[in-house]
Design a protein around this motif. Structure first.
Motif, short mmCIF file in Angstrom:
data_model
loop_
_atom_site.label_atom_id
_atom_site.label_comp_id
_atom_site.label_asym_id
_atom_site.label_seq_id
_atom_site.Cartn_x
_atom_site.Cartn_y
_atom_site.Cartn_z
N THR A 187 -40.95 20.48 8.05
CA THR A 187 -41.54 21.54 8.88
C THR A 187 -41.39 21.21 10.36
O THR A 187 -41.35 20.03 10.75
N ARG A 188 -41.30 22.25 11.16
CA ARG A 188 -41.32 22.08 12.62
C ARG A 188 -41.82 23.36 13.26
O ARG A 188 -41.74 24.45 12.68
N ALA A 189 -42.32 23.22 14.48
CA ALA A 189 -42.82 24.36 15.23
C ALA A 189 -41.67 25.27 15.61
O ALA A 189 -40.60 24.80 16.03
N SER A 190 -41.87 26.58 15.49
CA SER A 190 -40.83 27.53 15.87
C SER A 190 -41.43 28.77 16.50
O SER A 190 -42.64 28.97 16.48
N LEU A 191 -40.55 29.61 17.05
CA LEU A 191 -40.98 30.72 17.91
C LEU A 191 -41.95 30.15 18.94
O LEU A 191 -43.11 30.54 19.02
N VAL A 192 -41.42 29.22 19.74
CA VAL A 192 -42.26 28.39 20.60
C VAL A 192 -41.55 28.15 21.93
O VAL A 192 -40.31 28.08 21.98
N PRO A 193 -42.28 28.06 23.04
CA PRO A 193 -41.65 27.77 24.34
C PRO A 193 -40.94 26.41 24.34
O PRO A 193 -41.32 25.50 23.61
N ILE A 194 -39.92 26.31 25.19
CA ILE A 194 -39.14 25.08 25.33
C ILE A 194 -39.57 24.35 26.60
O ILE A 194 -39.77 24.97 27.65
N THR A 195 -39.72 23.04 26.50
CA THR A 195 -40.03 22.21 27.66
C THR A 195 -38.72 21.64 28.21
O THR A 195 -37.71 21.60 27.52
N VAL A 196 -38.75 21.19 29.48
CA VAL A 196 -37.54 20.67 30.11
C VAL A 196 -37.76 19.24 30.60
O VAL A 196 -38.90 18.77 30.71
N GLN A 197 -36.65 18.57 30.88
CA GLN A 197 -36.70 17.20 31.37
C GLN A 197 -37.47 17.13 32.68
O GLN A 197 -37.45 18.08 33.47
N PRO A 198 -38.17 16.02 32.93
CA PRO A 198 -39.04 15.92 34.13
C PRO A 198 -38.35 16.29 35.44
O PRO A 198 -38.93 17.02 36.25
N ASP A 199 -37.13 15.79 35.67
CA ASP A 199 -36.45 16.09 36.93
C ASP A 199 -36.18 17.58 37.07
O ASP A 199 -36.38 18.17 38.15
N ARG A 200 -35.70 18.19 36.01
CA ARG A 200 -35.39 19.61 36.05
C ARG A 200 -36.68 20.43 36.15
O ARG A 200 -36.70 21.50 36.77
N LYS A 201 -37.74 19.92 35.57
CA LYS A 201 -39.03 20.61 35.63
C LYS A 201 -39.47 20.77 37.08
O LYS A 201 -39.96 21.84 37.48
N VAL A 202 -39.28 19.73 37.88
CA VAL A 202 -39.62 19.80 39.30
C VAL A 202 -38.75 20.82 40.01
O VAL A 202 -39.23 21.62 40.83
N GLN A 203 -37.44 20.82 39.69
CA GLN A 203 -36.51 21.74 40.34
C GLN A 203 -36.81 23.20 40.01
O GLN A 203 -36.66 24.09 40.85
N LEU A 204 -37.22 23.44 38.76
CA LEU A 204 -37.45 24.81 38.32
C LEU A 204 -38.88 25.29 38.54
O LEU A 204 -39.19 26.46 38.30
N ALA A 205 -39.74 24.39 39.03
CA ALA A 205 -41.16 24.74 39.20
C ALA A 205 -41.34 25.96 40.09
O ALA A 205 -42.24 26.79 39.87
N GLU A 206 -40.48 26.09 41.11
CA GLU A 206 -40.61 27.22 42.04
C GLU A 206 -40.29 28.56 41.39
O GLU A 206 -40.57 29.62 41.95
N LEU A 207 -39.72 28.52 40.17
CA LEU A 207 -39.38 29.76 39.47
C LEU A 207 -40.46 30.18 38.49
O LEU A 207 -40.33 31.22 37.82
N SER A 208 -41.53 29.40 38.37
CA SER A 208 -42.59 29.70 37.40
C SER A 208 -43.12 31.11 37.59
O SER A 208 -43.45 31.53 38.69
N GLY A 209 -43.17 31.87 36.49
CA GLY A 209 -43.64 33.24 36.53
C GLY A 209 -42.54 34.28 36.65
O GLY A 209 -42.80 35.48 36.49
N ILE A 210 -41.32 33.83 36.90
CA ILE A 210 -40.19 34.76 37.03
C ILE A 210 -39.56 35.01 35.65
O ILE A 210 -39.39 34.09 34.85
N ALA A 211 -39.21 36.26 35.39
CA ALA A 211 -38.54 36.63 34.15
C ALA A 211 -37.21 37.29 34.46
O ALA A 211 -37.08 37.98 35.48
#
Length: 392
Positions: A187-211
């Protein structure tokens, strides 16, 4: 000691449907659940409005080690059958996107219908009930609970998967299946948000809330739907959908401009040489996302006539292979479903009875049947619950 015909463990979508169906057949039915409220996942799903079915539900929308397993149930109890049921109760609902039906006001309206059906059928519901043990003896099932013992002829496991433990999810169904010799697929979790690597998380943080509309591809399967940037990574329909097919460590391709071709970019230079590529992209992508792209390609602000083929090629590859640096998923905490479960090769697709233990039935999410996002999993809950309810 209480004696009934059928015990259903789990007061969720499939369990309530099964119990009411069996009750209408004249069976004495008892539904047991360890929670203090029935249908908790129904109430919280779809933002509290519950995407309760999809009119396009068909076997192609489900994943299972045995892809033929769900065919019979979906045919015998279709989306239209469930719509007919809620129509009889006067439920008001809306079709948000083609085929996806949501309660117009609140998921509570749907749960009230299910509980009304349960009451009309004569089935009984007991909440706050812990199952201490289950034993199969002489064609009967002995269930010990914190409120006393129950004997029945048919036991239905409708306990769901491991998704959203705060709603009461446990591995009880899997454990009982193993107890009687069933194979439980990983079993594994599905239909679930994806997390990103720490460095990329910082880079993409400014996009939070954008679709934005994207296409996500993994293992040869592509979904083109919106993606949402979050403070942990990415979510939205396209991302949730692709997690049915993608696992951490595997390739995941994100195209943030799926409607754009290389020729389209070349034509910008040819047809509007004085226009910048930045000016072109802001009509296609959210402004903050264009700013992220511009940080990679400073020449976007220049006139397109000044760009080379190599520069345009690089831009197209960047857009069509946008690196989100996936790390994993948010796990069962926020997952809508659990992928995997009780091996359907060991369960009757007609009656949902175990082929390992007479009188034992498995329905709903506890089985290795997982639907796409969009009401498909609820439809399998209704279909499997109804079909099992015909035989218990």
């Amino acid at each position: 000691m209480d004696k009934v015909d059928v015990v259903v463990i789990g007061a969720g979508a499939s369990g309530l449907m099964c119990a009411a169906t069996a009750g209408y057949r004249g069976k004495r039915v008892l539904v047991l659940d360890h929670s203090n409220k029935a249908g908790k996942k129904i109430l919280m799903s779809g933002g509290g409005r519950c995407n309760f079915t999809n009119m396009d539900a068909s076997p192609k929308h489900f994943l299972s080690d045995n892809p033929h397993f769900c065919i019979s149930a979906l045919r015998r109890y279709s989306s239209q059958d469930f719509v007919d049921l809620v129509d009889r109760h006067g439920l008001e609902y809306v079709e948000k996107t083609p085929g996806q039906l949501f309660c117009e006001h609140s998921a509570k309206d749907l749960l009230d219908i299910l509980l009304t059906e349960l009451e009309w059928s004569g089935a009984e519901l007991k909440l706050n009930t812990q199952i201490l043990s289950v034993a199969f003896e002489n064609d009967q099932v002995l269930i010990k609970t914190n409120h006393g013992d129950v004997i029945c002829e048919s036991l239905v496991i409708a306990t769901g998967g491991l998704s959203i433990p705060t709603m009461g999810a446990t591995g009880f169904g899997y454990e009982l299946a193993k107890q009687v010799g069933h194979d439980v697929l990983p079993t594994r979790a599905s239909l679930v948000p994806i997390t990103v690597q720490p460095d990329r998380k910082v880079q993409l943080a400014e996009l939070s809330g954008i679709a934005c509309d994207i296409s996500a591809t993994a293992n040869g399967v592509t979904f083109q739907e919106p993606m949402l940037f979050t403070h942990r990574g990415v979510s939205g329909p396209s991302i949730l959908q692709i997690t049915n097919f993608w696992q951490p460590g595997e390739a995941l391709r994100i195209n943030i401009a799926p409607a754009l071709s290389l020729d389209d970019l070349l034509n910008v230079r040819h047809n509007t040489p004085k226009k910048s590529f930045e000016g072109f992209l802001v009509n296609m992508l959210p402004k903050r996302l264009v700013e992220v792209v511009r940080a990679e390609f400073p020449w976007l602000t220049e006139r397109s006539a000044q760009t080379s083929n190599d520069q345009i090629d690089s831009l197209f590859h960047y857009l069509s292979h946008f690196d989100i640096a996936p790390n994993g998923t948010e796990g069962y905490r926020t997952a809508e479903v659990t992928l995997g479960g009780v091996n359907t090769n060991e369960v009757s697709s007609k009656t949902f009875e175990s082929q390992k233990q007479k009188g034992l039935y498995f329905i709903g999410e506890v089985l290795d049947v997982t639907g796409w996002l969009g009401g498909y999993n609820f439809q399998f809950a209704w279909s499997s619950g109804f079909c099992a309810g015909q035989y218990v």
